[in-house]
Write a protein that holds these residues in place. Structure first.
Motif, short mmCIF file in Angstrom:
data_model
loop_
_atom_site.label_atom_id
_atom_site.label_comp_id
_atom_site.label_asym_id
_atom_site.label_seq_id
_atom_site.Cartn_x
_atom_site.Cartn_y
_atom_site.Cartn_z
N GLU A 182 2.11 -4.59 -8.09
CA GLU A 182 2.09 -3.13 -8.14
C GLU A 182 1.52 -2.57 -6.82
OE1 GLU A 182 3.18 -1.06 -10.55
OE2 GLU A 182 3.92 -2.79 -11.68
N THR A 183 2.13 -1.49 -6.35
CA THR A 183 1.67 -0.87 -5.11
C THR A 183 0.26 -0.31 -5.29
OG1 THR A 183 3.94 -0.29 -4.52
CG2 THR A 183 2.18 0.89 -3.38
N SER A 193 -3.40 4.85 1.15
CA SER A 193 -3.61 4.29 2.48
C SER A 193 -3.27 5.30 3.56
CB SER A 193 -2.75 3.02 2.66
OG SER A 193 -2.92 2.46 3.94
N GLN A 194 -3.88 5.11 4.73
CA GLN A 194 -3.47 5.75 5.97
C GLN A 194 -3.47 4.68 7.06
OE1 GLN A 194 -5.34 9.53 6.92
NE2 GLN A 194 -5.14 10.27 4.82
N SER A 243 -9.98 -5.47 3.35
CA SER A 243 -8.64 -5.84 2.90
C SER A 243 -8.64 -6.65 1.61
CB SER A 243 -7.94 -6.67 3.99
OG SER A 243 -8.04 -6.08 5.25
N GLU A 244 -9.70 -7.39 1.35
CA GLU A 244 -9.73 -8.31 0.23
C GLU A 244 -9.43 -7.61 -1.09
OE1 GLU A 244 -12.81 -11.57 -1.75
OE2 GLU A 244 -13.57 -9.91 -0.53
N ALA A 245 -10.10 -6.49 -1.34
CA ALA A 245 -9.91 -5.77 -2.60
C ALA A 245 -8.48 -5.27 -2.74
CB ALA A 245 -10.89 -4.60 -2.68
N ILE A 246 -7.87 -4.84 -1.63
CA ILE A 246 -6.50 -4.34 -1.66
C ILE A 246 -5.53 -5.45 -2.06
CG2 ILE A 246 -4.61 -3.48 -0.20
CD1 ILE A 246 -6.83 -2.07 1.49
N LEU A 247 -5.64 -6.60 -1.37
CA LEU A 247 -4.70 -7.68 -1.61
C LEU A 247 -4.91 -8.32 -2.98
CD1 LEU A 247 -4.75 -9.14 1.99
CD2 LEU A 247 -2.85 -7.97 0.87
N LYS A 248 -6.15 -8.37 -3.44
CA LYS A 248 -6.41 -8.89 -4.78
C LYS A 248 -5.81 -7.97 -5.83
CE LYS A 248 -10.59 -11.72 -4.31
NZ LYS A 248 -12.01 -11.86 -4.71
N GLU A 249 -5.98 -6.66 -5.66
CA GLU A 249 -5.42 -5.72 -6.64
C GLU A 249 -3.91 -5.85 -6.68
OE1 GLU A 249 -5.09 -0.88 -7.33
OE2 GLU A 249 -6.86 -1.69 -6.29
N LEU A 299 0.83 -1.20 0.00
CA LEU A 299 0.00 0.00 0.00
C LEU A 299 0.87 1.26 0.00
CD1 LEU A 299 -2.68 -1.11 2.58
CD2 LEU A 299 -3.25 -0.12 0.35
N GLU A 300 0.41 2.29 -0.67
CA GLU A 300 1.09 3.58 -0.67
C GLU A 300 0.37 4.54 0.28
OE1 GLU A 300 1.64 7.32 -3.73
OE2 GLU A 300 2.07 5.29 -4.51
N GLY A 301 1.10 5.04 1.26
CA GLY A 301 0.52 5.97 2.20
C GLY A 301 0.40 7.37 1.62
N GLU A 302 -0.66 8.08 1.99
CA GLU A 302 -0.85 9.47 1.57
C GLU A 302 -1.62 10.21 2.66
OE1 GLU A 302 -0.70 12.87 0.40
OE2 GLU A 302 0.26 11.48 -0.99
N TRP A 303 -0.96 11.21 3.28
CA TRP A 303 -1.55 11.92 4.40
C TRP A 303 -1.90 13.37 4.07
CZ3 TRP A 303 2.09 8.19 4.63
CH2 TRP A 303 1.83 7.08 5.45
N ASN A 304 -1.50 13.83 2.89
CA ASN A 304 -1.72 15.24 2.53
C ASN A 304 -2.80 15.42 1.47
OD1 ASN A 304 0.40 16.21 4.24
ND2 ASN A 304 1.87 15.42 2.73
N GLN A 305 -3.60 14.37 1.25
CA GLN A 305 -4.69 14.40 0.28
C GLN A 305 -4.20 14.75 -1.12
OE1 GLN A 305 -8.39 16.19 1.65
NE2 GLN A 305 -7.65 16.22 3.75
N ASN A 306 -3.00 14.30 -1.45
CA ASN A 306 -2.42 14.54 -2.77
C ASN A 306 -2.70 13.32 -3.65
OD1 ASN A 306 -0.93 15.65 -4.87
ND2 ASN A 306 1.02 14.88 -4.09
N TYR A 307 -3.95 13.19 -4.05
CA TYR A 307 -4.38 12.01 -4.80
C TYR A 307 -4.32 12.30 -6.30
CZ TYR A 307 -6.34 11.23 -0.14
OH TYR A 307 -6.51 11.11 1.21
N THR A 308 -3.10 12.56 -6.80
CA THR A 308 -2.95 12.95 -8.19
C THR A 308 -2.94 11.76 -9.14
OG1 THR A 308 -0.55 12.98 -7.89
CG2 THR A 308 -1.73 15.06 -7.57
N LEU A 309 -2.54 10.60 -8.67
CA LEU A 309 -2.49 9.41 -9.51
C LEU A 309 -3.75 8.57 -9.30
CD1 LEU A 309 1.25 8.41 -8.94
CD2 LEU A 309 0.25 9.57 -10.93
N PRO A 310 -4.12 7.74 -10.27
CA PRO A 310 -5.32 6.90 -10.11
C PRO A 310 -5.20 5.99 -8.90
CG PRO A 310 -4.54 6.87 -12.39
CD PRO A 310 -3.47 7.56 -11.59
N GLY A 311 -6.29 5.85 -8.18
CA GLY A 311 -6.29 5.01 -7.00
C GLY A 311 -7.55 5.24 -6.18
#
Length: 246
Positions: free
Chosen positions: A102-103, A107-108, A89-95, A68-80
């Protein structure tokens, strides 16, 4: 054994309102175990190491920060997916698995903890998420939260979060040669603090944290400081000790 649980959080920085979010662990989904085994293979963890719950649980705190890639500054510039949109958790681990490693974005702390709970349970390690309110973040390891203070000529990075979510796992601590440290262990998969050069944390015995028994495994000083450290704030004129409470 439960596949559904509750992750406890706090609503906003300036409120004391506590609420629970339903989280679907789904640890018995076959693709979840495939994803975990794939991640272990990516870390080149030997089969001998995989027989030790201490080493496995510690490795998982590192692996989840790669899944998972952490993001705490609400900088959601890339698809996700934004952290607040995840419900399990299921959807995360399946993806992660079906993308070939691929990461997964984003996440937080509670998402890391929810995914970790699933990972531990999928390999038979009893685990649960835990929430700490007014969680101290002691970056210099002195067991004091020096908020807004200059320490040794440098402005301290210490802070107090309105809440933080990590994990507990149940295991024997044969590596400590003392059965008193068996039982619940503290682990943290949020990748913000380095341990032995990598973003991993724990396991350290709950009993060590509660009693302040500083045995040299693993990361006890930081985990202790999250719940027990003194908190000092500098307001420009004087240093004040502040009681951390709900």
């Amino acid at each position: 054994m439960n596949e559904v649980g509750i992750l406890y959080k706090r609503a906003g920085r300036r409120t004391k309102k506590i609420f629970g979010q339903t989280w679907f662990y789904k640890q018995f989904d076959p693709h979840v175990l495939n994803a975990v085994m794939f991640a272990l293979d990516e870390r080149n963890m030997s089969f001998a190491e995989r027989a030790d719950p201490v080493l496995v649980s510690r490795a998982f705190t590192l692996m989840v920060g790669e899944i998972l890639e952490g993001e705490w500054n609400q900088n959601y510039t890339l698809p996700g997916t934004k952290p607040f949109a995840w419900t399990g958790s299921e959807a995360i681990l399946k993806e992660y698995f079906f993308s070939g490693g691929e990461t997964v974005r984003y996440s937080q702390c509670w998402v890391f903890a929810g995914a970790l709970t699933t990972m531990y349970r999928s390999v038979g390690i009893a685990s649960r998420p835990v929430t700490c309110y007014a969680a101290g973040q002691d970056f210099d390891g002195n067991l004091i939260i020096d908020k807004d203070r200059i320490v040794n000529g440098v402005m301290s990075d210490d802070s107090v979060w309105n809440y933080h979510v990590w994990n507990q796992c149940w295991m024997k601590r044969r590596d400590l040669n003392n059965s008193m440290f068996d039982g619940w262990q503290e682990l943290d998969g949020t990748p913000l603090h380095r341990s032995n050069g990598e973003y991993q944390m724990g396991p350290t015995s709950f009993k060590q944290v509660k009693r302040g028994v500083f045995v040299n495994k693993y990361d006890l000083r930081h985990l202790y400081s999250e719940v027990n450290s003194d908190y000092f704030k500098y307001d420009g004129n004087r240093v004040t000790k502040i009681n951390r409470n709900l």
